[in-house]
Write an enzyme that holds these catalytic residues in place. Structure first.
Site, PDB file in Angstrom:
ATOM      1  N   ARG A 189       0.826  -1.208   0.000  1.00  0.00           N
ATOM      2  CA  ARG A 189       0.000   0.000   0.000  1.00  0.00           C
ATOM      3  C   ARG A 189       0.866   1.266   0.000  1.00  0.00           C
ATOM      4  O   ARG A 189       0.480   2.281  -0.575  1.00  0.00           O
ATOM      5  CB  ARG A 189      -0.955  -0.014   1.195  1.00  0.00           C
ATOM      6  CG  ARG A 189      -1.975  -1.145   1.081  1.00  0.00           C
ATOM      7  CD  ARG A 189      -2.978  -1.165   2.207  1.00  0.00           C
ATOM      8  NE  ARG A 189      -3.717  -2.430   2.198  1.00  0.00           N
ATOM      9  CZ  ARG A 189      -4.826  -2.665   2.869  1.00  0.00           C
ATOM     10  NH1 ARG A 189      -5.354  -1.707   3.625  1.00  0.00           N
ATOM     11  NH2 ARG A 189      -5.427  -3.846   2.809  1.00  0.00           N
ATOM     12  N   ASP A 248     -13.110 -11.699   8.210  1.00  0.00           N
ATOM     13  CA  ASP A 248     -12.151 -10.865   8.939  1.00  0.00           C
ATOM     14  C   ASP A 248     -12.777  -9.915   9.945  1.00  0.00           C
ATOM     15  O   ASP A 248     -12.080  -9.081  10.523  1.00  0.00           O
ATOM     16  CB  ASP A 248     -11.292 -10.065   7.950  1.00  0.00           C
ATOM     17  CG  ASP A 248     -12.117  -9.180   7.032  1.00  0.00           C
ATOM     18  OD1 ASP A 248     -13.349  -9.351   6.993  1.00  0.00           O
ATOM     19  OD2 ASP A 248     -11.526  -8.324   6.346  1.00  0.00           O
ATOM     20  N   GLU A 249     -14.077 -10.032  10.189  1.00  0.00           N
ATOM     21  CA  GLU A 249     -14.730  -9.132  11.132  1.00  0.00           C
ATOM     22  C   GLU A 249     -15.565  -9.926  12.132  1.00  0.00           C
ATOM     23  O   GLU A 249     -16.159 -10.952  11.798  1.00  0.00           O
ATOM     24  CB  GLU A 249     -15.635  -8.129  10.409  1.00  0.00           C
ATOM     25  CG  GLU A 249     -14.908  -7.214   9.437  1.00  0.00           C
ATOM     26  CD  GLU A 249     -15.864  -6.280   8.700  1.00  0.00           C
ATOM     27  OE1 GLU A 249     -16.639  -5.582   9.388  1.00  0.00           O
ATOM     28  OE2 GLU A 249     -15.850  -6.271   7.455  1.00  0.00           O
TER      29      GLU A 249
END
Length: 503
Positions: free
Chosen positions: A56, A111-112
């Site tokens: 990123r 992922d949550e």
């Protein structure tokens, strides 16, 4: 009156939203540590579905085409992420770990997770009040840098919630090697929105007075969780593009266009109101309870703490209707440098006669449970030397449905155990997150740090534990059936019962 009472209850809730950082990429970095400091992308078809923060920094973004990503970062390393198995397995490990803290855990994708920590917060608040401590410190960021008012009960609850959220994140990192963000707020909607304020590996608490600032900061109506693409498009045709538009839109017109229930729901969401409960994703894999304290330094105190934990725990198991086959004791030694995660655990199979007693009068069962748990305790602590504990926890796991005809029989009990391994050990460190004995065989020979001394002590004790009238460890029971050390240290009546049922 009922509406205001409901609002007060909603304000008292504390919900944590845990969102793992670049999840697929993190899993790949754990599987391939050599990739950790390199720009990494996870590829599905011709898309980079996620990438690590090294990538990123070089301009790569999620959902970018592979071609564009390579142009942005020629050094980008791509791994194929089309097989979801490793991500799914790690995802469930995270959910299971959070479930050790609290039963109310709801998965949202891989992922949550939402965690309703209201009861844990209430318990800690009571402990603080009983100890006369009025000072609590926030963990992480406060949205908008809003000042905390310690005379406001809601503020205090959310601050305590921020401490718990930090414990979640630290546990996930310590035990699974993953980092993540967390949001703490009074409902699911706001906790999800605030969790991404500071990234990566940070957390934010939202106090009620700032909720409108947060919700109004959303650029588009579709950024509101719970408002999907189709609803957003219909709202756009009505001239509603952002949260302020939706808040100001006449309710009657909205209800006519969308229907009463949808209109009321989306308008409530636009004000940050969300009373939806955290819905646990499937039955719990274990039942546990723990107590933390400033100091516990005698075996008598340990016994008292265990006796306090057991009644409620046994009642929860009884109400669930399944039978646990493994019991685990967890301790935390005092440490000035590593406050939360110097935990140790020992576990053993549950003797069949106790499995049969689940659901019966709990007072009759407490005594033998205390005996077993104290035996596990002595495997970790030399009671002849000074010790200082700050936590004790008991966990029942390896839950099985009630057998129809072989309930409680030693044959049924033993055939549920995995095949014996070379070490014959059934006790594992807390770092092994496997829930049941059935998944333990591959971990039996894994390295265990910090157990050399306790093993030696156990060997020394063996010559002293043989009692008159109790046979040696039954030859019919192989070391893989029951932990020999635990068997030898069980009370005499339990040893006899296990032996008699087997023979």
């Amino acid at each position: 009156h009922s509406k205001s009472a409901s609002a007060r209850r909603a304000a008292c809730r504390a919900i944590v939203h845990v969102d793992l950082d670049c999840f697929y990429a993190q899993v790949e970095m754990i599987r391939h540590p050599e990739l950790r400091d390199k720009p990494l992308g996870v590829q599905q078809k011709y898309i980079v579905v996620t990438c690590n923060y090294e990538a990123r920094k070089r301009g790569v973004k999620k959902m970018m085409s592979v071609k564009d990503a390579k142009e942005k970062c020629p050094q980008l390393i791509l791994v194929n992420g089309e097989d979801l198995t490793p991500y799914r397995e790690m995802s469930y490990k995270v959910t299971e770990l959070l479930g050790e803290f609290c039963p109310l855990v709801e998965r949202l994708g891989f992922d949550e997770n939402f965690v309703d920590i209201t009861e844990i917060v209430e318990k800690r608040l009571n402990q603080l009040q009983q100890s006369g401590c009025s000072r609590v410190c926030v963990s992480g960021h406060v949205y908008n840098n809003q000042a905390i008012n310690l005379h406001d009960a809601t503020h205090v609850r959310l601050v305590i919630g921020s401490r718990i959220a930090e414990e979640f994140r630290e546990a996930i990192h310590a035990r699974l090697g993953l980092t993540g963000c967390a949001g703490v707020a009074s409902n699911k909607l706001l906790s999800k929105l605030v969790s991404g304020t500071f990234k990566p590996n940070q957390q934010t608490v939202l106090l009620p007075e700032s909720s409108q600032d947060l919700i109004r900061s959303l650029e588009h109506i579709q950024k509101v969780p719970g408002i999907g693409y189709k609803t957003a498009k219909r709202l756009e045709t009505l001239g509603v593009r952002n949260v302020c538009d939706l808040q100001a839109f006449p309710s009657a017109v909205l209800e006519k266009e969308l229907g009463v229930s949808v209109a009321q729901r989306v308008q409530k969401l636009s004000y940050g109101e969300d009373d939806s409960p955290v819905m646990p994703s499937g039955p719990p894999q274990s039942f546990s309870d723990e107590d933390s304290f400033k100091k516990c330094s005698s075996e008598v105190e340990v016994k008292e703490k265990i006796e306090e934990l057991l009644p409620n725990l046994l009642d929860r198991v009884y109400k669930d209707g399944r039978q646990p086959h493994t019991v685990r004791l967890t301790i935390r030694r005092f440490s000035s440098t590593n406050k939360w995660f110097n935990r140790e655990s020992r576990q053993c199979p549950i003797p069949p006669h106790l499995i049969q007693k689940f659901g019966k009068e709990s007072s009759n069962v407490i005594s033998p449970w205390v005996d077993i748990l104290l035996k596990l305790f002595r495997k970790m602590i030399d009671v002849d030397l000074p010790f200082h504990l700050t936590l004790l926890g008991v966990c029942f796991s390896n839950l099985k449905d009630l057998p129809s005809s072989t309930k409680g029989s030693i044959g049924f009990y033993l055939k549920q155990m995995p095949p014996p391994s070379g070490s014959g050990k059934r006790v594992r460190e807390v770092e092994d997150v496997s829930q049941g004995e059935g998944s333990a065989s591959q971990n039996q020979n894994s390295n265990r740090t910090g157990t050399t001394k306790t093993r030696k002590l156990s060997e020394e004790k063996k010559s002293n534990v043989k009692k008159a009238g109790v046979p040696d460890f039954p030859s019919l029971l192989s070391p893989g059936d029951i932990d020999q050390e635990v068997f030898r240290e069980l009370p005499e009546d339990i040893q006899k019962e296990i032996f008699s049922e087997k023979t």
